[in-house]
Design an enzyme around this catalytic site. Structure first.
Site, PDB file in Angstrom:
ATOM      1  N   CYS A   1       0.829  -1.193   0.000  1.00 33.73           N
ATOM      2  CA  CYS A   1       0.000   0.000   0.000  1.00 33.73           C
ATOM      3  C   CYS A   1       0.866   1.245   0.000  1.00 33.73           C
ATOM      4  O   CYS A   1       1.861   1.320   0.727  1.00 33.73           O
ATOM      5  CB  CYS A   1      -0.891  -0.023   1.241  1.00 33.73           C
ATOM      6  SG  CYS A   1      -2.006   1.378   1.371  1.00 33.73           S
TER       7      CYS A   1
ATOM      8  N   HIS B   1     -10.036   1.113   1.802  1.00 36.38           N
ATOM      9  CA  HIS B   1      -9.584   2.477   2.096  1.00 36.38           C
ATOM     10  C   HIS B   1     -10.754   3.427   2.361  1.00 36.38           C
ATOM     11  O   HIS B   1     -10.692   4.237   3.286  1.00 36.38           O
ATOM     12  CB  HIS B   1      -8.748   3.045   0.942  1.00 36.38           C
ATOM     13  CG  HIS B   1      -7.309   2.707   1.026  1.00 36.38           C
ATOM     14  ND1 HIS B   1      -6.499   3.072   2.084  1.00 36.38           N
ATOM     15  CD2 HIS B   1      -6.509   2.039   0.173  1.00 36.38           C
ATOM     16  CE1 HIS B   1      -5.271   2.643   1.878  1.00 36.38           C
ATOM     17  NE2 HIS B   1      -5.242   2.002   0.723  1.00 36.38           N
TER      18      HIS B   1
ATOM     19  N   HIS C   1      -9.034  -3.898  -2.004  1.00 33.05           N
ATOM     20  CA  HIS C   1      -8.032  -3.095  -1.300  1.00 33.05           C
ATOM     21  C   HIS C   1      -8.458  -1.625  -1.259  1.00 33.05           C
ATOM     22  O   HIS C   1      -8.429  -0.993  -0.196  1.00 33.05           O
ATOM     23  CB  HIS C   1      -6.683  -3.245  -2.020  1.00 33.05           C
ATOM     24  CG  HIS C   1      -5.567  -2.481  -1.406  1.00 33.05           C
ATOM     25  ND1 HIS C   1      -4.516  -3.095  -0.758  1.00 33.05           N
ATOM     26  CD2 HIS C   1      -5.308  -1.150  -1.341  1.00 33.05           C
ATOM     27  CE1 HIS C   1      -3.679  -2.165  -0.317  1.00 33.05           C
ATOM     28  NE2 HIS C   1      -4.135  -0.977  -0.672  1.00 33.05           N
ATOM     29  N   GLU C   2      -8.876  -1.079  -2.412  1.00 31.28           N
ATOM     30  CA  GLU C   2      -9.292   0.327  -2.468  1.00 31.28           C
ATOM     31  C   GLU C   2     -10.624   0.542  -1.744  1.00 31.28           C
ATOM     32  O   GLU C   2     -10.830   1.571  -1.101  1.00 31.28           O
ATOM     33  CB  GLU C   2      -9.365   0.809  -3.916  1.00 31.28           C
ATOM     34  CG  GLU C   2      -8.071   0.676  -4.703  1.00 31.28           C
ATOM     35  CD  GLU C   2      -6.843   1.251  -4.010  1.00 31.28           C
ATOM     36  OE1 GLU C   2      -6.976   2.216  -3.223  1.00 31.28           O
ATOM     37  OE2 GLU C   2      -5.738   0.730  -4.237  1.00 31.28           O
TER      38      GLU C   2
END
Length: 196
Positions: A132, A184, A180-181
Site C-alpha cells: 500500500c 480504504h 483493497h481500495e
C-alpha cells in the site's frame, strides 16, 4: 449593510451547494492542480486519523471538483507507481477510488464512485505480497474474497455492475485491487487483514 450580509450568505450557501467538497478538500484538489498530491502515510498520526475514517458518498457526480479529484488521484497513482488509489489516501474522505482493470486487454484505469460490494465468494484466499502506498516499505499477505460482485458509477457517470476475480499477481487480480481500495474508503488497510 443587512442587504450585503444577506447577499453574501446566499452566495456562500448556493456556491457551497454546488460542490460536494469542503474548503479544506478543495485546497488539496487545487493546490498545484496539475501535480500529484501528497500520499498520506499510516506512520504519521494526523494522516492515520484520516486514513482510518470512513468516507462519504458523492452526491453530485457532475461536478468539476470531482473531475479535479479524479485527475489528482490519477497523477498521484501514476507518480507513485500504484495499481489503485483511493481519495482518503490524499486526504479526502469521499467514496471515490481508481483501479487498474487487469481483466481487460488494454489494462485501463477505471474510476469507482460510490462503490458497493453487493456479493462475494464464501471462500477467502490469502493474497501474497499485498502492499500500500500509505504503508511505506511493508508488504504482507491479506485475506481477500476470491470473487466479488460490485456496483459503482464510472468516470462517465455510467452505472456499472461487474464481477471481479482475485488470484495471484501473475494473473488477473482486479478483484483484489478493488477490495483493497474499497477498504480504504471504509477506513481499513490491508494490515487489518493479514493472513499466513
Amino acid at each position: 449593510m443587512k442587504k450585503i450580509a444577506y447577499f453574501l450568505f446566499l452566495l456562500l450557501f448556493f456556491t457551497s451547494c454546488k460542490s460536494a467538497f469542503s474548503v479544506s478538500e478543495k485546497k488539496i484538489l487545487y493546490s498545484e492542480a496539475d501535480s500529484p498530491a501528497k500520499v498520506l502515510k499510516i506512520t504519521n498520526k494526523k494522516d492515520s486519523l484520516i486514513l482510518r475514517t470512513s468516507s462519504k458518498n458523492i452526491k453530485n457526480i457532475k461536478n468539476e471538483d470531482l473531475s479535479q479529484l479524479v485527475k489528482k488521484l490519477y497523477l498521484t497513482m501514476v507518480t507513485e507507481d500504484g495499481v489503485g488509489i483511493a481519495a482518503p489516501q490524499i486526504g479526502i474522505n469521499r467514496n471515490v477510488f481508481l483501479f487498474y482493470r487487469l481483466d481487460q486487454d488494454e489494462k485501463s484505469v477505471e474510476v469507482a464512485i460510490n462503490p458497493r460490494i453487493i456479493s462475494h465468494s464464501k471462500e477467502l484466499i490469502c493474497f501474497q505480497n499485498d502492499g500500500c502506498l500509505s504503508v511505506p516499505g511493508k508488504y504482507g499477505n491479506s485475506k481477500r474474497y476470491s470473487w466479488i460482485k460490485v456496483k459503482y458509477i464510472d468516470q462517465n457517470g455510467k452505472k456499472v455492475k461487474q464481477k471481479f476475480y482475485g488470484g495471484t499477481r501473475s494473473g488477473d487480480y482486479t478483484g483484489i485491487i478493488f477490495q483493497h481500495e474499497f477498504d480504504h474508503i471504509n477506513g481499513k488497510l490491508y494490515i487489518d487483514k493479514i493472513c499466513n
